[in-house]
Each structure stands twice: as C-alpha cells, then as structure tokens.
Design a protein around this motif. Structure first.
Motif, short mmCIF file in Angstrom:
data_model
loop_
_atom_site.label_atom_id
_atom_site.label_comp_id
_atom_site.label_asym_id
_atom_site.label_seq_id
_atom_site.Cartn_x
_atom_site.Cartn_y
_atom_site.Cartn_z
N ARG A 16 0.81 -1.22 0.00
CA ARG A 16 0.00 0.00 0.00
C ARG A 16 0.85 1.27 0.00
NH1 ARG A 16 -3.64 1.07 5.17
NH2 ARG A 16 -1.53 1.41 5.98
N ASP A 17 1.88 1.34 0.82
CA ASP A 17 2.64 2.58 0.99
C ASP A 17 3.83 2.71 0.04
OD1 ASP A 17 0.97 3.36 3.06
OD2 ASP A 17 2.16 2.27 4.55
N SER A 18 4.04 1.73 -0.81
CA SER A 18 5.18 1.76 -1.71
C SER A 18 4.97 2.76 -2.85
CB SER A 18 5.43 0.37 -2.29
OG SER A 18 6.42 0.40 -3.31
N GLN A 19 6.01 3.52 -3.15
CA GLN A 19 6.00 4.40 -4.32
C GLN A 19 6.53 3.66 -5.56
OE1 GLN A 19 4.82 7.69 -4.13
NE2 GLN A 19 4.19 6.92 -2.12
N VAL A 20 6.97 2.42 -5.36
CA VAL A 20 7.57 1.63 -6.44
C VAL A 20 6.88 0.27 -6.42
CG1 VAL A 20 9.74 0.85 -7.46
CG2 VAL A 20 9.75 2.81 -5.91
N ASN A 314 14.92 3.51 -2.05
CA ASN A 314 14.33 3.80 -3.35
C ASN A 314 12.80 3.67 -3.37
OD1 ASN A 314 14.83 0.68 -3.60
ND2 ASN A 314 13.48 1.17 -5.32
N MET A 315 12.22 2.85 -2.46
CA MET A 315 10.78 2.66 -2.49
C MET A 315 10.01 3.88 -1.98
SD MET A 315 10.37 -1.38 -1.54
CE MET A 315 8.60 -1.26 -1.41
N LEU A 316 10.73 4.89 -1.48
CA LEU A 316 10.08 6.13 -1.06
C LEU A 316 9.91 7.11 -2.21
CD1 LEU A 316 11.70 6.71 2.44
CD2 LEU A 316 9.51 5.62 1.89
N GLY A 317 10.37 6.74 -3.39
CA GLY A 317 10.12 7.57 -4.57
C GLY A 317 11.27 8.50 -4.92
N VAL A 318 11.21 9.00 -6.16
CA VAL A 318 12.31 9.82 -6.70
C VAL A 318 12.43 11.14 -5.95
CG1 VAL A 318 13.14 11.07 -8.74
CG2 VAL A 318 12.19 8.76 -8.98
N ASP A 319 11.34 11.83 -5.73
CA ASP A 319 11.40 13.15 -5.11
C ASP A 319 12.02 13.09 -3.73
OD1 ASP A 319 10.27 14.28 -7.35
OD2 ASP A 319 8.25 14.42 -6.50
N TYR A 320 11.59 12.12 -2.92
CA TYR A 320 12.15 12.05 -1.58
C TYR A 320 13.62 11.66 -1.61
CZ TYR A 320 13.01 11.20 3.28
OH TYR A 320 13.56 11.26 4.54
N ASN A 321 14.00 10.75 -2.48
CA ASN A 321 15.41 10.35 -2.55
C ASN A 321 16.29 11.48 -3.07
OD1 ASN A 321 15.99 7.38 -1.78
ND2 ASN A 321 14.03 7.29 -2.86
#
Length: 339
Positions: A16-20, A314-321
């Motif tokens: 559910r919470d994965s950006q990837v 990486n699973m927190l998404g591009v913007d956060y990384n």
C-alpha cells in the motif's frame, strides 16, 4: 574532495505505501533518480543486482538508458554477481552501454551475496568446474571478462566471412577503450581486497565485512583499504586506484525525515553469520546535520575512501530520494571537506 554517489538496491513491491509498485516503476524511477542526481551535482548513480527477487536484476539495459538520459554522472553497479554471468556476452553488453554513456561506466563485480534461491546460477547454466566452489567460478568468470575488455583479438576469422574483416584475429565488438580500467571488485575480506589490487581492479567495500579482528566495522574497513592501496602500489599498475564505501546516511531536516529515520539513539554495528562466516555490518547514520557531521568525522573508512556511495530508500520515490541526496550535499558534505 570526495566523490559522492547513490547506491540503489532497486526494490519494488505492490504494498500500500510503496512508491515503487512494479518492475516497470523501479526501472523508470532508477533512470529518473539518476537524472535528478546529476542535476543536484551528485557524482555517481550505482545499482545493486539481484536475481530471483523483486529488485533490479539485468543491469545493462538500465545502465544504457541512464547513459542516454545523462551526460556527466558516473554510472555503475554494486555489484554484478559473476557466478551468473557469461563473460563473453557481458563484455559485449558492457562495451555497448559504455559507448552509449560516453565512457562513464564504473562496473562493480564480485562473487555476490546469498541469493533468493539455492545455487541460482545453476538455472543460468553455470556449474563450478571440478575442485571449484561458487567463489572460484565467479573469479574465473571475472578473469575471462577482464581479458576480453583489453580488446585483443583471439578468434580465428572465417575464410569466407559474410562481411570483410580487419586483419588478424578478431575481438568482441563493440569494444570500449578504457573500460578495463573502470572495473571494481566488491571485497568482504582483507585478502580479497589485496587480490583485487593485484588484478588492477578498484575496490568496493560495502556495509558488510568478514569480522577478522573483532574491532569496530569502520576500523576493520579502514585497514582493509590501507592493505588494498599497499598491494596496488606493489603491483605497479599504470592507473590510479579508487576505493568506495557505502553508508546509510540521513540528515534530518524536516518532519518527513524525522518520521522515516528519526528513531533516536545511536546505532551500533551488528554481527551476523553469512555462508558460515562471522560478518560485521556497519551502522547507519541519521541525525540533525550538526550532530551528523560530528559522528561522520569518526568514521575511519569514509576518511580513507575517495568515493562515498549513499544507500537510498528507493521505495520512497524519486522526489524524496533526491531530497535525501540534496541534504547531504548541502548540509553535511561542505563541513566535512567533501565538497
């Protein structure tokens, strides 16, 4: 000055919470993060390689795509498991990706880590020769790969070829000049690091090392690096050695950082057993920038290395990384003399 790159394990999961959530997501976002990192001034984009897992697996299509979308950032792996590789096909793939990137590949290779399945390389058609184990086979594949990257002819041309050949024995094509000098070996022991130096490979020392002295991880890793550099000097190679270490480092600058990584308390090294060997795992760092700077000053291995790879969630998404990388470049690196 210290080169600073990111290292992505390339996880994806339909949770559910994965950006990837899919394999397509992780591939596209891996490219997008490299583009964003280059714009921030990050020096390198590196990717892990794992088989039979919901992670990045086949590296060369990704490396070529990153090379086509960027212009200056180094592009590498940490590491390709050579137990699974056909060195001939790999040399062609590596040459192609490096030419697309304009000579920016920095390929980390090694024996690899434990995989998701038992002896997974057997499913790829590889079996150790008599008297070999998986590590021996990985080194044998690596030596063939390194020889092929020299670009010397070895194959007898057909007397009636479909197309005209250059004179002499033929080599694999496409050949990328200089790639042989940009191969790294991931070493978990002092002896393997010294062997890598003798073979003219750069050193990737990660957040895991065989526990050879019982000392703190960063102290053992720093000694490994010094032994590597000594062995390199004794081997008399023409090119300069490079050494990277990997760390999880998070500067807590906003509420989101604190929610994800502000657990409080000092992390310590962890000890475990991998392949029946005692291993020590390095600590992570997460704190307010001023406290983080003081903690990092005490890491002997980071001080010894010329390249620092920041492991990213990486699973927190591009913007956060991209934010994670930017905070290190902005709030931490200048105070430590890395920039």
């Amino acid at each position: 000055m210290k080169r600073i790159g990111f290292l992505s394990f390339g996880h994806w999961s339909p949770t559910r919470d994965s950006q990837v959530r899919t394999a397509a997501d992780v591939l596209q976002q891996s490219i997008e993060l490299a583009v964003a990192a280059e714009e921030l001034g990050v020096d390198g984009a590196y990717y892990r390689v794992h088989h039979f897992a919901r992670q990045l697996a086949s590296p060369f299509p990704l490396l070529a795509a990153v090379g086509a979308r960027t212009s200056s950032i180094e592009i590498g792996t940490g590491v390709i498991d050579m137990r699974y590789e056909n060195p001939f096909y790999m040399a062609e793939d590596a040459g192609s990706a490096d030419l697309i990137a304009g000579g920016r590949l920095q390929l980390g290779i090694s024996r690899g880590s434990p995989e998701q399945v038992v002896d997974g390389w057997k499913h790829f058609g590889y079996v150790p020769a008599e008297g070999e184990d998986g590590s021996d086979m990985a080194r044998r594949h690596a030596m063939v790969f390194l020889d092929l990257l020299r670009g010397e002819g070895f194959a007898q041309p057909h007397p009636r070829p479909m197309f005209p050949n250059p004179p002499g024995l033929l080599r694999l094509e496409p050949h990328s000049e200089g790639l042989r000098e940009r191969i790294w070996w991931g070493a978990a022991s002092n002896a393997t690091a010294q062997w890598a130096a003798e073979m003219g490979m750069h050193l990737q020392s990660s957040t895991l090392k065989w526990d050879e002295t019982g000392e703190p991880f960063h102290v053992q890793q720093a000694e490994q690096i010094r032994l590597y550099r000594k062995a390199w000097a004794e081997a008399g190679h023409d090119h300069e050695p490079r050494v990277s270490v990997s760390r999880s480092i998070f500067a807590l600058t906003n509420d989101m950082d604190r929610a994800y990584f502000g657990r409080g308390g000092k992390e310590n090294d962890q000890v475990g057993v991998i392949d029946d060997q005692r291993a020590v795992f390095g600590r992570g760092y997460a704190d307010e920038p001023d406290k983080l700077i003081e903690q990092l000053k005490g890491d002997e291995a980071i001080a010894e290395a010329d390249t620092l790879l920041l492991t990213v969630p990486n699973m927190l998404g591009v913007d956060y990384n991209a934010h994670v990388l930017d905070t290190i470049l902005t709030h931490v690196a200048p105070a430590l003399g890395w920039r």
